[in-house]
Design an enzyme around this catalytic site. Sequence first.
Site, mmCIF file in Angstrom:
data_model
loop_
_atom_site.group_PDB
_atom_site.id
_atom_site.type_symbol
_atom_site.label_atom_id
_atom_site.label_comp_id
_atom_site.label_asym_id
_atom_site.label_seq_id
_atom_site.Cartn_x
_atom_site.Cartn_y
_atom_site.Cartn_z
ATOM 1 N N GLU A 92 18.371 16.743 -11.629
ATOM 2 C CA GLU A 92 18.835 16.325 -10.477
ATOM 3 C C GLU A 92 18.588 15.087 -9.582
ATOM 4 O OE1 GLU A 92 19.319 20.959 -8.792
ATOM 5 O OE2 GLU A 92 17.415 20.086 -8.824
ATOM 6 N N CYS A 105 17.147 9.531 -4.559
ATOM 7 C CA CYS A 105 15.877 10.007 -5.182
ATOM 8 C C CYS A 105 16.114 10.147 -6.565
ATOM 9 C CB CYS A 105 15.603 11.297 -4.423
ATOM 10 S SG CYS A 105 14.249 12.208 -5.005
ATOM 11 N N CYS A 112 8.068 18.966 -15.268
ATOM 12 C CA CYS A 112 6.701 18.277 -15.130
ATOM 13 C C CYS A 112 5.572 18.860 -15.485
ATOM 14 C CB CYS A 112 6.540 17.883 -13.420
ATOM 15 S SG CYS A 112 5.283 16.939 -13.367
ATOM 16 N N CYS A 116 1.935 21.335 -10.061
ATOM 17 C CA CYS A 116 1.507 21.614 -8.778
ATOM 18 C C CYS A 116 1.793 22.910 -8.232
ATOM 19 C CB CYS A 116 2.024 20.421 -7.859
ATOM 20 S SG CYS A 116 1.386 18.722 -8.109
ATOM 21 N N CYS A 119 5.139 23.466 -5.909
ATOM 22 C CA CYS A 119 6.543 22.609 -6.348
ATOM 23 C C CYS A 119 7.363 23.394 -7.358
ATOM 24 C CB CYS A 119 5.895 21.265 -6.870
ATOM 25 S SG CYS A 119 7.296 20.201 -7.628
ATOM 26 N N GLY A 171 9.833 15.262 -11.865
ATOM 27 C CA GLY A 171 8.890 14.690 -12.893
ATOM 28 C C GLY A 171 7.870 13.884 -12.416
ATOM 29 N N SER A 203 6.435 7.403 -6.645
ATOM 30 C CA SER A 203 5.404 8.144 -6.277
ATOM 31 C C SER A 203 4.737 8.957 -7.380
ATOM 32 C CB SER A 203 6.175 9.405 -5.343
ATOM 33 O OG SER A 203 5.592 10.377 -4.829
ATOM 34 N N SER A 226 0.686 11.187 -3.764
ATOM 35 C CA SER A 226 0.884 12.299 -3.235
ATOM 36 C C SER A 226 -0.681 12.768 -3.020
ATOM 37 C CB SER A 226 1.604 13.312 -4.098
ATOM 38 O OG SER A 226 2.898 12.745 -4.185
ATOM 39 N N LEU A 227 -1.021 12.722 -1.779
ATOM 40 C CA LEU A 227 -2.686 13.056 -1.591
ATOM 41 C C LEU A 227 -2.864 14.663 -1.205
ATOM 42 C CD1 LEU A 227 -5.211 11.307 -1.261
ATOM 43 C CD2 LEU A 227 -5.142 11.638 1.130
ATOM 44 N N ASN A 228 -1.869 15.109 -0.351
ATOM 45 C CA ASN A 228 -1.869 16.324 0.002
ATOM 46 C C ASN A 228 -3.101 17.296 -0.091
ATOM 47 O OD1 ASN A 228 0.883 15.863 -0.399
ATOM 48 N ND2 ASN A 228 0.947 17.064 -2.370
ATOM 49 N N ASN A 302 8.641 22.417 2.209
ATOM 50 C CA ASN A 302 10.002 23.048 1.945
ATOM 51 C C ASN A 302 9.645 24.360 1.348
ATOM 52 O OD1 ASN A 302 11.736 20.911 3.294
ATOM 53 N ND2 ASN A 302 10.924 19.662 1.542
ATOM 54 N N CYS A 345 12.357 17.824 -0.969
ATOM 55 C CA CYS A 345 11.447 17.440 -1.746
ATOM 56 C C CYS A 345 10.572 18.713 -2.624
ATOM 57 C CB CYS A 345 10.198 16.985 -0.995
ATOM 58 S SG CYS A 345 10.535 15.280 -0.468
HETATM 59 N N1 SAH Z 1 5.775 13.609 -9.200
HETATM 60 C C1 SAH Z 1 5.530 12.866 -8.141
HETATM 61 C C2 SAH Z 1 6.959 12.515 -7.446
HETATM 62 C C3 SAH Z 1 7.838 13.563 -7.405
HETATM 63 S S1 SAH Z 1 7.494 14.701 -6.049
HETATM 64 C C4 SAH Z 1 4.742 13.083 -7.008
HETATM 65 O O1 SAH Z 1 4.301 14.303 -7.145
HETATM 66 O O2 SAH Z 1 4.353 12.257 -6.274
HETATM 67 C C5 SAH Z 1 7.701 13.934 -4.522
HETATM 68 C C6 SAH Z 1 7.053 14.451 -3.629
HETATM 69 O O3 SAH Z 1 7.310 15.524 -3.252
HETATM 70 C C7 SAH Z 1 5.543 14.385 -3.738
HETATM 71 O O4 SAH Z 1 4.778 13.864 -2.626
HETATM 72 C C8 SAH Z 1 5.161 15.931 -3.670
HETATM 73 O O5 SAH Z 1 4.004 16.211 -3.261
HETATM 74 C C9 SAH Z 1 6.283 16.598 -2.688
HETATM 75 N N2 SAH Z 1 6.629 18.065 -2.823
HETATM 76 C C10 SAH Z 1 6.679 18.743 -3.906
HETATM 77 N N3 SAH Z 1 6.964 19.991 -3.595
HETATM 78 C C11 SAH Z 1 7.404 20.023 -2.304
HETATM 79 C C12 SAH Z 1 7.712 20.901 -1.152
HETATM 80 N N4 SAH Z 1 7.825 22.431 -1.778
HETATM 81 N N5 SAH Z 1 7.935 20.746 -0.203
HETATM 82 C C13 SAH Z 1 7.698 19.261 0.234
HETATM 83 N N6 SAH Z 1 7.187 18.332 -0.342
HETATM 84 C C14 SAH Z 1 6.837 18.812 -1.660
HETATM 85 FE FE1 SF4 Z 2 5.309 17.268 -10.712
HETATM 86 FE FE2 SF4 Z 2 5.390 15.961 -8.400
HETATM 87 FE FE3 SF4 Z 2 6.285 18.562 -8.589
HETATM 88 FE FE4 SF4 Z 2 3.576 17.939 -8.958
HETATM 89 S S1 SF4 Z 2 4.832 17.473 -6.793
HETATM 90 S S2 SF4 Z 2 4.607 19.335 -10.112
HETATM 91 S S3 SF4 Z 2 3.534 15.853 -9.901
HETATM 92 S S4 SF4 Z 2 7.122 16.677 -9.688
#
Ligand code: SAH
Ligand code: SF4
Length: 367
Positions: A92, A105, A112, A116, A119, A171, A203, A226-228, A302, A345
Amino acid sequence: MKQQILNFDERELSQLLQSSCSLEPYRAKQLIPWLYRKRETSFEAMTDIAKSVRELLSENFTIYRPKLLQSLKSVDGTRKYLFQLEGGETVETVLIKQPKRWTLCVSSQVGCAVACSFCVTGTLGLKRNLETHEILGQVLAVRDDIAARKGYDGNGTLIDDFYNIVFMGMGEPFHNFDNVARAVRLLNHPKGFDFSPRKLTVSTSGVIPAIQRFAEEEVGANLAISLNATTDEVRNVVIPINKRWPLSELLATLRDFPLKKGKRITIEYVMLAGVNDTFQDLQRLPKLLHGIQSKVNLIPYNDNSGLGYSASSRQIIEKWHQTLLDRGLNCTIRWSKGNDISAACGQLAAKNEPKKVKKAAVRDHSA
Ligand code: SAH
Ligand code: SF4
């Protein structure tokens, strides 16, 4: 077998043209504007190139586009594209409507491996890396689509071309470093796409060796992390590669990261209620970022039902925003776009959406 011409940067292409077709190296330079600026898909149409050369090119190369399977428009104007690759896999790409500048994007992998826990893409596991032509194919196909709509989207709304590209789709870009770096080089090319480095952002979830390589090779794009989380305990759970590359090492790498004047590293922070949005987290974050030229991007979660997380309240997100600003940090909130079409995201799963798309979203095959 014919080669995908979009898989080679200018230097690689000039070498290849010489070795496989005995063509002069300057032919690569000549091809770049046709392929990326004019988005030509037939060598035959490249009229300033001699016919015999065009024939040689057609015999040896193809110009790739992914197959558009579905395009969905959100009520907020954001548009999600589902593309099919040659092996049948799908990815996508999301064209995000923002007040001033549209952003594209793109995906860098099918699925991936980072997994995480919040995600949807992570639940798919890694299917495979995208090749350079498949990354650039997304950019070209979306531009083709915008051009086919003559800049207008359905009910007369203007869709602008996009000014920024973020590698934030499906990814982990740094698990596919070579193809992402080559795609960035081609996106930077002044005679081709001509995206300046400040308009591109890659990212990563925190693959330290690749962050260092990104700096050494001076890849022409901004870096986002992505610190999170603010502790290893939480980060180990939400981003499992933290066990391999823990917070202290990640932050030290960012402190050492060479930045051009005025540039900042984006720190993404997805806000998960009760998990990483506590008062203690808020106290810790500015300390962790001390000494890093950064801008914090708070991302409301989200919701992906079934993953067990929920979004922080608006009140908490706004409190974080204000507190971080008060602490002298640069901070913005990334309010979601395209939730109604699962384009936000972390919602990309590359499935055909069910027939019954949520009420407000528009199915659109007109491309
Ligand atoms: N894999 C890379 C880039 C793709 S994800 C990464 O993780 O950085 C892009 C962003 O979306 C990241 O910052 C990730 O933490 C965030 N993300 C993933 N799932 C999400 C969700 N359900 N709601 C909001 N942000 C999310
Ligand atoms: Fe992969 Fe980024 Fe999703 Fe983590 S947040 S599973 S690194 S796409």
